[in-house]
Design a protein around this motif. Sequence first.
Motif, PDB file in Angstrom:
ATOM      1  N   ALA A  74      49.711  14.623   0.797  1.00  0.00           N
ATOM      2  CA  ALA A  74      48.739  14.015   1.708  1.00  0.00           C
ATOM      3  C   ALA A  74      47.882  12.988   0.982  1.00  0.00           C
ATOM      4  O   ALA A  74      47.540  11.936   1.541  1.00  0.00           O
ATOM      5  N   ALA A  75      47.539  13.275  -0.269  1.00  0.00           N
ATOM      6  CA  ALA A  75      46.713  12.344  -1.048  1.00  0.00           C
ATOM      7  C   ALA A  75      47.464  11.047  -1.308  1.00  0.00           C
ATOM      8  O   ALA A  75      46.892   9.954  -1.233  1.00  0.00           O
ATOM      9  N   ILE A  76      48.755  11.160  -1.606  1.00  0.00           N
ATOM     10  CA  ILE A  76      49.568   9.965  -1.829  1.00  0.00           C
ATOM     11  C   ILE A  76      49.681   9.148  -0.551  1.00  0.00           C
ATOM     12  O   ILE A  76      49.502   7.931  -0.542  1.00  0.00           O
ATOM     13  N   GLU A  77      49.961   9.828   0.561  1.00  0.00           N
ATOM     14  CA  GLU A  77      50.093   9.130   1.840  1.00  0.00           C
ATOM     15  C   GLU A  77      48.803   8.408   2.211  1.00  0.00           C
ATOM     16  O   GLU A  77      48.831   7.305   2.757  1.00  0.00           O
ATOM     17  N   ALA A  78      47.669   9.019   1.917  1.00  0.00           N
ATOM     18  CA  ALA A  78      46.379   8.427   2.268  1.00  0.00           C
ATOM     19  C   ALA A  78      46.106   7.142   1.492  1.00  0.00           C
ATOM     20  O   ALA A  78      45.347   6.286   1.948  1.00  0.00           O
ATOM     21  N   LYS A  79      46.713   7.003   0.326  1.00  0.00           N
ATOM     22  CA  LYS A  79      46.487   5.818  -0.507  1.00  0.00           C
ATOM     23  C   LYS A  79      47.403   4.655  -0.160  1.00  0.00           C
ATOM     24  O   LYS A  79      47.136   3.523  -0.545  1.00  0.00           O
ATOM     25  N   ARG A  80      48.489   4.932   0.567  1.00  0.00           N
ATOM     26  CA  ARG A  80      49.461   3.880   0.841  1.00  0.00           C
ATOM     27  C   ARG A  80      48.872   2.811   1.761  1.00  0.00           C
ATOM     28  O   ARG A  80      48.224   3.129   2.765  1.00  0.00           O
ATOM     29  N   PRO A  81      49.075   1.524   1.435  1.00  0.00           N
ATOM     30  CA  PRO A  81      48.562   0.458   2.295  1.00  0.00           C
ATOM     31  C   PRO A  81      49.298   0.445   3.631  1.00  0.00           C
ATOM     32  O   PRO A  81      50.499   0.705   3.688  1.00  0.00           O
ATOM     33  N   GLN A  82      48.563   0.147   4.703  1.00  0.00           N
ATOM     34  CA  GLN A  82      49.116   0.186   6.048  1.00  0.00           C
ATOM     35  C   GLN A  82      49.350  -1.225   6.581  1.00  0.00           C
ATOM     36  O   GLN A  82      48.420  -2.021   6.699  1.00  0.00           O
ATOM     37  N   LEU A  83      50.590  -1.541   6.886  1.00  0.00           N
ATOM     38  CA  LEU A  83      50.899  -2.807   7.531  1.00  0.00           C
ATOM     39  C   LEU A  83      50.635  -2.696   9.030  1.00  0.00           C
ATOM     40  O   LEU A  83      50.731  -1.616   9.612  1.00  0.00           O
ATOM     41  N   ARG A  84      50.291  -3.816   9.645  1.00  0.00           N
ATOM     42  CA  ARG A  84      50.098  -3.876  11.090  1.00  0.00           C
ATOM     43  C   ARG A  84      51.248  -4.655  11.706  1.00  0.00           C
ATOM     44  O   ARG A  84      51.917  -5.426  11.025  1.00  0.00           O
ATOM     45  N   LEU A  85      51.444  -4.481  12.992  1.00  0.00           N
ATOM     46  CA  LEU A  85      52.500  -5.205  13.670  1.00  0.00           C
ATOM     47  C   LEU A  85      52.265  -6.710  13.580  1.00  0.00           C
ATOM     48  O   LEU A  85      53.212  -7.494  13.536  1.00  0.00           O
ATOM     49  N   ASP A  86      50.992  -7.107  13.534  1.00  0.00           N
ATOM     50  CA  ASP A  86      50.671  -8.532  13.460  1.00  0.00           C
ATOM     51  C   ASP A  86      50.338  -8.987  12.040  1.00  0.00           C
ATOM     52  O   ASP A  86      49.775 -10.066  11.842  1.00  0.00           O
ATOM     53  N   SER A  87      50.688  -8.191  11.042  1.00  0.00           N
ATOM     54  CA  SER A  87      50.457  -8.607   9.654  1.00  0.00           C
ATOM     55  C   SER A  87      51.197  -9.902   9.375  1.00  0.00           C
ATOM     56  O   SER A  87      52.346 -10.084   9.793  1.00  0.00           O
ATOM     57  N   SER A  88      50.551 -10.806   8.652  1.00  0.00           N
ATOM     58  CA  SER A  88      51.191 -12.071   8.317  1.00  0.00           C
ATOM     59  C   SER A  88      52.287 -11.846   7.282  1.00  0.00           C
ATOM     60  O   SER A  88      52.306 -10.832   6.570  1.00  0.00           O
ATOM     61  N   GLN A  89      53.197 -12.811   7.194  1.00  0.00           N
ATOM     62  CA  GLN A  89      54.251 -12.736   6.187  1.00  0.00           C
ATOM     63  C   GLN A  89      53.654 -12.683   4.790  1.00  0.00           C
ATOM     64  O   GLN A  89      54.126 -11.949   3.914  1.00  0.00           O
ATOM     65  N   GLU A  90      52.586 -13.451   4.576  1.00  0.00           N
ATOM     66  CA  GLU A  90      51.937 -13.497   3.260  1.00  0.00           C
ATOM     67  C   GLU A  90      51.356 -12.131   2.892  1.00  0.00           C
ATOM     68  O   GLU A  90      51.488 -11.671   1.752  1.00  0.00           O
ATOM     69  N   GLU A  91      50.706 -11.489   3.853  1.00  0.00           N
ATOM     70  CA  GLU A  91      50.125 -10.175   3.589  1.00  0.00           C
ATOM     71  C   GLU A  91      51.208  -9.149   3.289  1.00  0.00           C
ATOM     72  O   GLU A  91      51.091  -8.344   2.350  1.00  0.00           O
ATOM     73  N   SER A  92      52.277  -9.163   4.086  1.00  0.00           N
ATOM     74  CA  SER A  92      53.376  -8.233   3.870  1.00  0.00           C
ATOM     75  C   SER A  92      54.011  -8.452   2.500  1.00  0.00           C
ATOM     76  O   SER A  92      54.245  -7.492   1.750  1.00  0.00           O
ATOM     77  N   ASP A  93      54.276  -9.724   2.165  1.00  0.00           N
ATOM     78  CA  ASP A  93      54.883 -10.026   0.868  1.00  0.00           C
ATOM     79  C   ASP A  93      53.993  -9.579  -0.281  1.00  0.00           C
ATOM     80  O   ASP A  93      54.474  -9.046  -1.291  1.00  0.00           O
ATOM     81  N   ARG A  94      52.693  -9.786  -0.138  1.00  0.00           N
ATOM     82  CA  ARG A  94      51.764  -9.424  -1.212  1.00  0.00           C
ATOM     83  C   ARG A  94      51.809  -7.922  -1.484  1.00  0.00           C
ATOM     84  O   ARG A  94      51.843  -7.478  -2.641  1.00  0.00           O
ATOM     85  N   LEU A  95      51.818  -7.122  -0.422  1.00  0.00           N
ATOM     86  CA  LEU A  95      51.819  -5.672  -0.583  1.00  0.00           C
ATOM     87  C   LEU A  95      53.147  -5.168  -1.151  1.00  0.00           C
ATOM     88  O   LEU A  95      53.174  -4.303  -2.034  1.00  0.00           O
ATOM     89  N   TRP A  96      54.256  -5.727  -0.642  1.00  0.00           N
ATOM     90  CA  TRP A  96      55.547  -5.294  -1.157  1.00  0.00           C
ATOM     91  C   TRP A  96      55.763  -5.762  -2.592  1.00  0.00           C
ATOM     92  O   TRP A  96      56.350  -5.037  -3.403  1.00  0.00           O
ATOM     93  N   ASP A  97      55.278  -6.957  -2.922  1.00  0.00           N
ATOM     94  CA  ASP A  97      55.401  -7.437  -4.299  1.00  0.00           C
ATOM     95  C   ASP A  97      54.646  -6.535  -5.266  1.00  0.00           C
ATOM     96  O   ASP A  97      55.104  -6.266  -6.384  1.00  0.00           O
ATOM     97  N   ALA A  98      53.471  -6.044  -4.836  1.00  0.00           N
ATOM     98  CA  ALA A  98      52.691  -5.152  -5.691  1.00  0.00           C
ATOM     99  C   ALA A  98      53.438  -3.839  -5.928  1.00  0.00           C
ATOM    100  O   ALA A  98      53.441  -3.294  -7.040  1.00  0.00           O
TER     101      ALA A  98
END
Length: 233
Positions: free
Chosen positions: A83-107
């Motif tokens: 549960a602690a690990i899940e709580a730390k995971r960043p949450q994407l939104r349906l309207d997340s920009s490509q830049e935001e999605s790429d930034r999180l996945w790149d990290a």
Amino acid sequence: MDNQTDRPHPAAGTPGTTRAPRRTRRVRAAVLATALLTAGAALTACGGAGGTDGGRKASDSGIASLATPSARGATSSAQSSTAAIEAKRPQLRLDSSQEESDRLWDAYWACLQAHGVPMNNARVDRPGKQAPPVDDPKVADQYKAQYHACLSRMPLQPVEERPETNPHYADDHRAYVGCLKSKGMKVHEVFGDDGSPDGWTYDKDVPKDGGGLPSEKIDHDCRLEAFGGKGEN
């Protein structure tokens, strides 16, 4: 998993099929995350049996070793850790920009690379771009500990695009593929072994020149139309 756009890419040497769209592949990554979390919880819980022969035999027999107080405590601890690990995971939104999605996945991918997971450098389209990990279940299995160490950085899919948080996921996915078809894409749904939606493929051979792929705008608009507002936070 690609480091490109949300558009799908043809599967090399596999006429008539396509690799699932990026977001669908990332759903598979989320499935891997769940499997790794479950495996980690199981290992932690089994640790409660201790290092004695008796503890190992009880565990190997599959007979109610979880009934002991120590095992129950280990299971509870494992669940808390998950549960602690899940709580730390960043949450994407349906309207997340490509830049935001790429930034999180790149990290997330950078974390995997730092832990020694092999990277697919052939997918990098320009110098300095973060490479994704090699997309091979055998590699993921070999590097389970490294993947587990980076789970807290793996982005969560939008709640609308996760079957466990969207009770209408199958219908919405069907609508998504239907929307792509209405935009001129000659595609149809494909399903996993359990009958659940598993992306889409072309009606005929994969376009060898990359043509016939939905643009980012078409894919984005269809996802919003099909999945919009149906997830549960």
